[in-house]
Write an enzyme that holds these catalytic residues in place. Structure first.
Site, PDB file in Angstrom:
ATOM      1  CD  GLU A 259      44.643  21.184  44.386  1.00 24.33           C
ATOM      2  OE1 GLU A 259      45.144  20.251  43.739  1.00 24.33           O
ATOM      3  OE2 GLU A 259      43.495  21.626  44.166  1.00 24.33           O
ATOM      4  CD1 TRP A 262      41.343  18.315  45.158  1.00 23.06           C
ATOM      5  CD2 TRP A 262      40.685  16.365  44.281  1.00 23.06           C
ATOM      6  NE1 TRP A 262      40.186  18.535  44.447  1.00 23.06           N
ATOM      7  CE2 TRP A 262      39.763  17.367  43.902  1.00 23.06           C
ATOM      8  CE3 TRP A 262      40.476  15.049  43.855  1.00 23.06           C
ATOM      9  CZ2 TRP A 262      38.643  17.087  43.103  1.00 23.06           C
ATOM     10  CZ3 TRP A 262      39.363  14.774  43.059  1.00 23.06           C
ATOM     11  CH2 TRP A 262      38.466  15.784  42.690  1.00 23.06           C
ATOM     12  CD1 TRP A 290      40.815   3.002  24.645  1.00 22.91           C
ATOM     13  CD2 TRP A 290      40.512   5.213  24.487  1.00 22.91           C
ATOM     14  NE1 TRP A 290      40.326   3.437  25.851  1.00 22.91           N
ATOM     15  CE2 TRP A 290      40.125   4.792  25.785  1.00 22.91           C
ATOM     16  CE3 TRP A 290      40.401   6.559  24.163  1.00 22.91           C
ATOM     17  CZ2 TRP A 290      39.642   5.672  26.749  1.00 22.91           C
ATOM     18  CZ3 TRP A 290      39.920   7.447  25.121  1.00 22.91           C
ATOM     19  CH2 TRP A 290      39.549   6.998  26.391  1.00 22.91           C
ATOM     20  CG  ASN A 325      46.890  20.236  38.756  1.00 23.09           C
ATOM     21  OD1 ASN A 325      47.094  19.051  38.580  1.00 23.09           O
ATOM     22  ND2 ASN A 325      45.700  20.707  39.111  1.00 23.09           N
ATOM     23  CD1 TRP A 343      41.436   5.770  30.187  1.00 20.67           C
ATOM     24  CD2 TRP A 343      43.032   5.618  31.752  1.00 20.67           C
ATOM     25  NE1 TRP A 343      41.145   4.681  30.977  1.00 20.67           N
ATOM     26  CE2 TRP A 343      42.101   4.570  31.948  1.00 20.67           C
ATOM     27  CE3 TRP A 343      44.117   5.718  32.623  1.00 20.67           C
ATOM     28  CZ2 TRP A 343      42.228   3.622  32.979  1.00 20.67           C
ATOM     29  CZ3 TRP A 343      44.253   4.787  33.645  1.00 20.67           C
ATOM     30  CH2 TRP A 343      43.314   3.758  33.810  1.00 20.67           C
ATOM     31  CD1 TRP A 366      47.530  10.699  33.715  1.00 18.87           C
ATOM     32  CD2 TRP A 366      46.498  10.861  31.745  1.00 18.87           C
ATOM     33  NE1 TRP A 366      48.377  11.352  32.860  1.00 18.87           N
ATOM     34  CE2 TRP A 366      47.785  11.454  31.635  1.00 18.87           C
ATOM     35  CE3 TRP A 366      45.672  10.839  30.621  1.00 18.87           C
ATOM     36  CZ2 TRP A 366      48.234  12.028  30.444  1.00 18.87           C
ATOM     37  CZ3 TRP A 366      46.137  11.406  29.431  1.00 18.87           C
ATOM     38  CH2 TRP A 366      47.400  11.994  29.359  1.00 18.87           C
TER      39      TRP A 366
END
Length: 434
Positions: A259, A262, A290, A325, A343, A366
């Protein structure tokens, strides 16, 4: 102007004195060091909520730093204003010979630092910046041809291959504390001075038990369990050292270390591909049509979609500033796929509400959910909220905590899953064909 020639260390996302890279080099400079923090009006004026808990968090830690320095006979210089206006004031007030700071990789921060570097350069003052908020930054982990990685797994392999003890070694600032400028205590503006309201807020502790890290891989995906470290807000504002956390990850938990990798990865992506802050990483995804239904967006924001795991997550976020998360992924997938809402709308809402909001990680998450990002979930992967609930909240402990009306006749979904899934697949296909 004081008679002393000094160095200034500018705190930003590193609200600690211990194991602080830029501060270490400032204290080694041979000049007495005056630490500085600026409550930046460019950032604060853009906040809608005068009760914003993140400002409360920062203010508390600024007071903590001020008190630590006071006990050493030094002080923290705290300013409220726009940095490009504050710095000329400081240069008139102090005989500044050098400025030290730690790097920030966000677009606004890079623009700000460029302006301040110019102001200092015109005054003949060097501006030194250092890596502190990540283990590897910018071009330190790249492909063999020098190009940046855009897929996490090979990046993480290279990250681990390049890692040495030196990358996680602490900077011994403590032994240099005697080099802080001796000065009388300086006033810290109150929250009210800056137009904010002090609110009661309980923030996660800065420590995390070994047992939690050891069990992290097994428990991390279950939102009803206390299985995550909750350290993200401390990492965001640098009240803890990334190097100290990486050492613990190496010793206790590879899933938890991943993590942290990331986090480095998304910072590197933002640095190399700054367009992601406003547009899709994959340009083709900017063609998706969208729906952007405002009533449905409001229902999502308020946790009123009729999908219990989604609503639980949004209510937890609105009330506490935190969202687990796993649930972040589910809520983001629901907004972009089930409701076909851009998004960027969801990213902006999270940016307002999350205590741990970090542009690179929030944007990366996102765009991952929307399918538009680097190493993203493919567009045809549409989370089924019911299956996610069965898998990660099987006893409905998380859902029932936040959605007490779940199971009542009045609690109904705003859209049916199969219909929404098929609509999303058709819309994405059409957009990606353009």
């Amino acid at each position: 102007m004081t008679k002393n020639s000094i160095a200034i260390f500018w705190h930003r996302r590193d609200l600690r004195l211990e194991d602080n890279a830029g501060l270490f080099y400032a204290l080694q400079s041979g000049l007495p060091v005056l630490p500085l923090f600026i409550f930046d009006r460019h950032i604060l004026d853009a906040l809608d909520d005068r009760h914003d808990k993140r400002v409360v968090f920062i203010h508390r830690h600024v007071l903590r730093l001020s008190e630590q320095l006071r006990q050493m006979g030094s002080s923290l210089l705290v300013k409220y204003g726009k940095p490009e206006e504050v710095w000329p004031e400081i240069l008139r007030e102090y005989d500044v010979k050098a400025v030290f700071t730690n790097r920030d990789y966000e677009p606004y921060a890079k623009e700000r630092d460029g302006k301040i570097a110019q102001i200092l350069s015109r005054a003949g003052i060097p501006f030194h910046d250092y890596k502190d908020q990540c283990i590897f930054d910018r071009d330190e982990v790249v492909k063999d041809d020098g190009s940046p990685y855009t897929v996490f797994t090979p990046y993480s392999r290279k990250w681990k291959k390049l890692l040495t003890d030196a990358h996680t070694a602490a900077y011994d600032t403590v032994s240099l504390f005697h080099n802080f400028l001796k000065t009388k205590p300086l006033l810290v503006p109150t929250l009210e001075d800056m137009g904010f309201v002090s609110v009661e807020a309980v923030f996660p502790p800065m420590g995390v038990p070994d047992t939690l890290l050891q069990q992290y891989g097994a428990k991390r995906d279950f939102p009803a369990l206390p299985g995550t470290s909750r350290l993200s807000v401390h990492l965001r504002f640098g009240t803890v050292s990334i190097r100290a956390l990486a050492r613990r990850g190496l010793a206790l938990s590879e899933p938890w270390l991943n993590e942290l990798i990331w986090r480095d990865f998304y910072m590197m992506i933002l640095y190399h591909f700054p367009h992601v802050a406003t547009r899709a990483f994959k340009p083709a995804y900017d063609h998706i049509q969208w729906r952007n239904n405002e009533k449905e967006f409001e229902a999502w924001c308020n946790g009123k979609t009729g999908y219990p795991i989604v609503d639980a997550g949004m209510r937890e976020l609105n009330e506490t500033g935190f969202m687990h998360n796993r649930v972040r992924m589910i809520t983001a997938s629901f907004l972009t796929k089930h409701l076909l809402i851009d998004w960027r709308w969801g990213e902006a809402y999270f940016a307002k509400k999350l205590l741990d909001f970090d542009l690179s990680a929030n944007n990366g998450g996102w765009q991952w959910a929307a399918g538009s990002g680097c190493d993203a979930a493919p567009y045809f992967r549409v989370f089924n909220p019911a299956l996610q609930t069965q898998k990660f909240d099987p006893e409905l402990r998380y859902v029932r905590k936040w959605v007490p009306e779940f199971g009542s006749l009045s609690y109904q979904p705003i859209v049916q899953h199969e219909f929404a899934r098929n609509r999303a697949l058709e819309t994405y296909k059409a957009g990606l064909r353009e």
